[in-house]
Design a protein around this motif. Structure first.
Motif, PDB file in Angstrom:
ATOM      1  N   THR A 218      35.499  46.775  35.345  1.00 26.67           N
ATOM      2  CA  THR A 218      36.185  45.493  35.248  1.00 26.67           C
ATOM      3  C   THR A 218      36.220  45.052  33.792  1.00 26.67           C
ATOM      4  O   THR A 218      35.225  45.133  33.090  1.00 26.67           O
ATOM      5  CB  THR A 218      35.456  44.433  36.095  1.00 26.67           C
ATOM      6  OG1 THR A 218      35.409  44.873  37.455  1.00 26.67           O
ATOM      7  CG2 THR A 218      36.157  43.085  36.027  1.00 26.67           C
ATOM      8  N   THR A 290      45.830  47.936  40.126  1.00 23.14           N
ATOM      9  CA  THR A 290      45.117  46.995  39.267  1.00 23.14           C
ATOM     10  C   THR A 290      45.568  45.575  39.565  1.00 23.14           C
ATOM     11  O   THR A 290      46.762  45.321  39.755  1.00 23.14           O
ATOM     12  CB  THR A 290      45.387  47.308  37.780  1.00 23.14           C
ATOM     13  OG1 THR A 290      45.039  48.672  37.516  1.00 23.14           O
ATOM     14  CG2 THR A 290      44.588  46.395  36.873  1.00 23.14           C
ATOM     15  N   MET A 311      35.001  41.443  45.263  1.00 26.06           N
ATOM     16  CA  MET A 311      34.700  42.343  44.153  1.00 26.06           C
ATOM     17  C   MET A 311      33.442  43.161  44.428  1.00 26.06           C
ATOM     18  O   MET A 311      33.335  44.324  44.032  1.00 26.06           O
ATOM     19  CB  MET A 311      34.540  41.536  42.868  1.00 26.06           C
ATOM     20  CG  MET A 311      35.837  40.881  42.382  1.00 26.06           C
ATOM     21  SD  MET A 311      35.575  39.749  40.991  1.00 26.06           S
ATOM     22  CE  MET A 311      35.049  40.887  39.710  1.00 26.06           C
ATOM     23  N   ARG A 330      41.109  47.671  40.944  1.00 17.86           N
ATOM     24  CA  ARG A 330      40.463  47.441  39.653  1.00 17.86           C
ATOM     25  C   ARG A 330      40.852  46.045  39.157  1.00 17.86           C
ATOM     26  O   ARG A 330      42.023  45.665  39.193  1.00 17.86           O
ATOM     27  CB  ARG A 330      40.908  48.468  38.623  1.00 17.86           C
ATOM     28  CG  ARG A 330      40.194  48.258  37.276  1.00 17.86           C
ATOM     29  CD  ARG A 330      40.744  49.140  36.194  1.00 17.86           C
ATOM     30  NE  ARG A 330      39.851  49.135  35.035  1.00 17.86           N
ATOM     31  CZ  ARG A 330      39.969  49.959  34.017  1.00 17.86           C
ATOM     32  NH1 ARG A 330      40.947  50.850  33.991  1.00 17.86           N
ATOM     33  NH2 ARG A 330      39.128  49.905  33.017  1.00 17.86           N
ATOM     34  N   ILE A 331      39.870  45.296  38.667  1.00 18.76           N
ATOM     35  CA  ILE A 331      40.109  43.939  38.195  1.00 18.76           C
ATOM     36  C   ILE A 331      40.164  43.926  36.669  1.00 18.76           C
ATOM     37  O   ILE A 331      39.279  44.448  35.993  1.00 18.76           O
ATOM     38  CB  ILE A 331      39.001  42.972  38.666  1.00 18.76           C
ATOM     39  CG1 ILE A 331      38.921  42.946  40.192  1.00 18.76           C
ATOM     40  CG2 ILE A 331      39.245  41.567  38.110  1.00 18.76           C
ATOM     41  CD1 ILE A 331      40.102  42.314  40.858  1.00 18.76           C
ATOM     42  N   ILE A 356      32.684  39.733  36.203  1.00 15.73           N
ATOM     43  CA  ILE A 356      34.046  39.787  35.657  1.00 15.73           C
ATOM     44  C   ILE A 356      34.081  40.301  34.219  1.00 15.73           C
ATOM     45  O   ILE A 356      35.123  40.718  33.715  1.00 15.73           O
ATOM     46  CB  ILE A 356      34.710  38.388  35.740  1.00 15.73           C
ATOM     47  CG1 ILE A 356      36.232  38.500  35.808  1.00 15.73           C
ATOM     48  CG2 ILE A 356      34.323  37.518  34.562  1.00 15.73           C
ATOM     49  CD1 ILE A 356      36.753  38.888  37.154  1.00 15.73           C
TER      50      ILE A 356
END
Length: 520
Positions: A218, A290, A311, A330-331, A356
Motif C-alpha cells: 500500500t 488498483t 484492507m 491494491r490500495i 495506509i
C-alpha cells in the motif's frame, strides 16, 4: 566536412557506449554532441515517434520547453516529409513548409530562410523517430553533409536501439499502461498525462515509483494541492503486475458520509430508498487491480474503520446483504495533509494511518523542481496551440524567466491555468489569426518583483556562517554580478561562468537571484 581521423575520434566513443548501460539522457546527449561537431549547426534534436506524435528526447540549441512538447506529425509537414523518406532530406532554404521549431531556436526568434535537414531512424525495420538539424545561415548544408548524415544515421539507430533494449522493462510497463486505458475509460476516466521532469527531485520520485510498483504494498502519496498526485498513482499502477486490470479512482472528499459504504462496497436492491437494483462498489470494480483513494485525510473516523476491515481481511459486504465478497485490491492513497499530524489531532485513526502508509512517497512541489517548469510549460503550450488552432505557440525569453522566478503556490495546476490564460491574452492582444504566437511576460500576469534583483546582491561576509550558507552566499554574489555585467543576459553570464545556461537558471532560482531586466 571534417577529416577522417577527426570523424573516427568522434564516433568511436559512441560505438563503445553501445556495450555499456548508461543513462538514456546521457546516451542521447553524447549522440547529439558528436553529430553537432561533425555537422556544425545552430540546433539539433532527437525525437521519438509514438503513435502519431514525435516526442523530443534530447535537444541542443533549442529552448528548454521543447522537451515538454508533443509534435503531432499531421500538424507539421516537415516532420511528415522526413518520416516518409528513407533517405536523409535537405529542405530548400526558402522552403514554404513551416518549421516546427519556429521561435524555439535559442539564437533566433523566427525561422524564415534557413537550412534544415534531417533523417528518419529505423529500429527493427520500423520507423523509430527523427534526427533534425537546423542552421540559421542559408547554404550551410550540402550534398556531402547529407552523405555524412546518412552514414551517421546507422550509428544513431544502433544507439537508440541499445537504449530501447536497456529499458525494455520500462517500455513494457508503458505498453501495459496503454492496455489499461480501456479499463479506466470504462470507469469514467479519460486518458491522462504522464510524469514529466528531469530535476533531481523528480528523479528521486521516479526511483521510488520503480522500487514500489512491482510489489503489492500500500502506497501513500504525499504532496501539496495541484502537484499531480494522481499521475504518480497512475504511474505506479502502470508499472505493476496489475496494469492489465482497472485503476479505479475515488475522491474521498466528494463522498457524502451516508453514501460512502454504498460507493465503496456496493449495495443490494432494497438496501435503502432509491436502491432499485444490485450495484458493485469501487472495491469490486477494482478487483485484481488498483483502488486510488484521493484526499484520504477527508474520510471520517467511522469510514476509516470500515475501510480498515476490508484492507485487513480482503472481505466486504454490500450494504443490505449478509453475503461476503472477497476482493484482491491494491490500495494507493493520496493526501495533501500530513496524516501523522491528523493522528495527533484525533482526526485519523492510528491503525488506519499505519495500514495506509506502508510505503510513503513524496511528490515534490513545483518550486523545488527547477527547470522542470519549462518542460511542463512546453506540454501546456502544445495543448493550447492545438486547442486554439495556432501554427505555433512559444514563450518570449522574458516569459521563461518569469516562469522560473515564480514560486507556484498552486503547483502544476496553477502553471497549466497560467499558460492557458496567457495564450488567450496573447491571442486577444494580437487580434486573432493562425500564425505562430508569442506569449510575453505581461500575458502571464505573474508578479516576480518580490524576488531579489541582482542590484541588491552584496558580497557575502562568511564570518559565523555555516559552510553551506557561506557557499550559497558566495555563489549568489558571483551569479548576480555576472548577470549585472551582462545586462541580465543568461547566455552571456553562463559563458563567463563556464556553466550550462539551464543550470545557471536553476541555481539562480534556488538562490533567489533574478536579473532586474529579465533577459535571455
Amino acid at each position: 566536412m571534417t577529416s577522417l581521423p577527426s570523424s573516427l575520434e568522434l564516433v568511436l566513443p559512441l560505438v563503445d557506449d553501445l556495450a555499456h548501460d548508461i543513462p538514456e539522457i546521457e546516451r542521447y546527449r553524447r549522440l547529439l554532441d558528436a553529430l553537432r561537431r561533425l555537422l556544425p549547426c545552430d540546433a539539433i534534436a532527437l525525437l521519438r515517434l509514438e503513435g502519431g506524435e514525435l516526442l523530443p528526447l534530447a535537444v541542443d540549441g533549442l529552448s528548454d520547453d521543447t522537451l515538454g512538447r508533443r509534435f503531432k506529425v499531421a500538424d507539421h509537414p516537415r516532420f511528415a516529409a522526413l518520416l516518409a523518406n528513407p533517405e536523409p532530406t535537405l529542405f530548400p532554404a526558402d522552403s514554404p513548409l513551416p518549421d516546427p521549431y519556429d521561435g524555439l531556436v535559442d539564437k533566433a526568434p523566427r525561422l524564415d530562410v534557413h537550412d534544415c535537414m534531417g533523417c528518419s531512424l529505423q529500429v527493427d525495420g520500423k520507423p523509430w523517430g527523427l534526427l533534425t538539424l537546423d542552421a540559421l545561415e542559408a547554404g550551410r548544408f550540402n550534398a556531402q553533409d547529407l552523405a555524412t548524415l546518412r552514414a551517421f544515421s546507422s550509428l544513431a539507430a544502433a544507439t537508440v536501439s541499445a537504449a530501447e533494449r536497456m529499458h525494455v522493462l520500462q517500455r513494457a510497463a508503458e505498453r501495459e499502461h496503454t492496455r489499461a486505458e480501456s479499463y479506466r475509460a470504462a470507469a469514467g476516466q479519460s486518458a491522462t498525462r504522464t510524469l514529466l521532469g528531469r530535476s533531481a527531485a523528480m528523479r528521486r520520485l521516479l526511483d521510488d515509483i520503480a522500487t514500489v510498483a512491482p510489489s503489492d504494498l500500500t502506497v501513500l502519496i504525499r504532496g501539496e494541492t495541484g502537484v499531480g498526485k494522481e499521475l504518480v498513482a497512475q504511474a505506479i499502477h502502470a508499472a505493476s503486475s496489475r496494469a492489465d486490470r482497472p485503476l479505479i479512482a475515488v475522491n474521498c472528499a466528494a463522498l457524502p458520509e451516508n453514501l460512502l459504504e454504498s460507493e465503496l462496497f456496493g449495495h443490494v436492491r432494497g438496501a435503502f430508498s432509491g436502491a432499485t437494483g444490485d450495484r458493485q462498489g469501487k472495491f469490486e470494480l477494482a478487483d485484481h487491480g488498483t483502488l486510488f483513494l484521493d484526499e484520504v485525510a477527508d474520510l471520517s473516523l467511522s469510514a476509516q474503520a470500515a475501510l480498515l476491515r476490508v484492507m485487513q481481511s480482503g472481505q466486504l459486504q454490500r450494504v443490505g446483504s449478509d453475503r461476503e465478497h472477497r476482493v484482491d485490491v491494491r490500495i494507493i492513497a493520496a493526501s495533501n495533509r500530513d496524516l501523522a499530524d491528523e493522528v495527533r489531532a484525533g482526526r485519523c485513526r492510528a491503525d488506519f494511518y499505519h495500514r495506509i502508509s506502508v510505503y510513503p512517497i513524496g511528490m515534490p512541489p513545483l518550486r523545488e523542481r527547477g527547470n522542470d517548469v519549462l518542460i511542463l510549460a512546453g506540454t501546456f503550450l502544445e495543448e493550447n496551440r492545438a486547442r486554439l488552432r495556432l501554427a505555433g505557440l512559444r514563450l518570449a525569453p522574458e516569459s521563461q524567466s518569469a516562469l522560473l522566478a515564480w514560486t507556484w503556490p498552486g503547483n502544476v495546476r496553477e502553471l497549466e491555468h497560467t499558460i492557458g490564460r496567457a495564450a488567450l491574452k496573447a491571442l486577444s492582444r494580437r487580434g486573432g489569426g493562425s500564425r505562430a504566437l508569442t506569449i510575453e511576460a505581461m500575458d502571464l500576469d505573474l508578479d516576480v518583483t518580490t524576488v531579489t534583483p541582482v542590484e541588491t546582491v552584496a558580497a557575502p561576509d562568511p564570518a559565523g556562517l555555516p559552510l553551506r550558507a557561506a557557499l550559497d552566499a558566495y555563489e549568489r554574489m558571483l551569479i548576480g554580478a555576472a548577470l549585472e555585467r551582462h545586462d541580465g543576459s543568461w547566455a552571456a553570464a553562463a559563458r563567463e561562468l563556464s556553466v550550462d545556461r539551464a543550470n545557471l537558471r536553476r541555481s539562480a532560482l534556488r538562490l533567489g537571484v533574478v536579473p532586474a531586466a529579465m533577459g535571455n
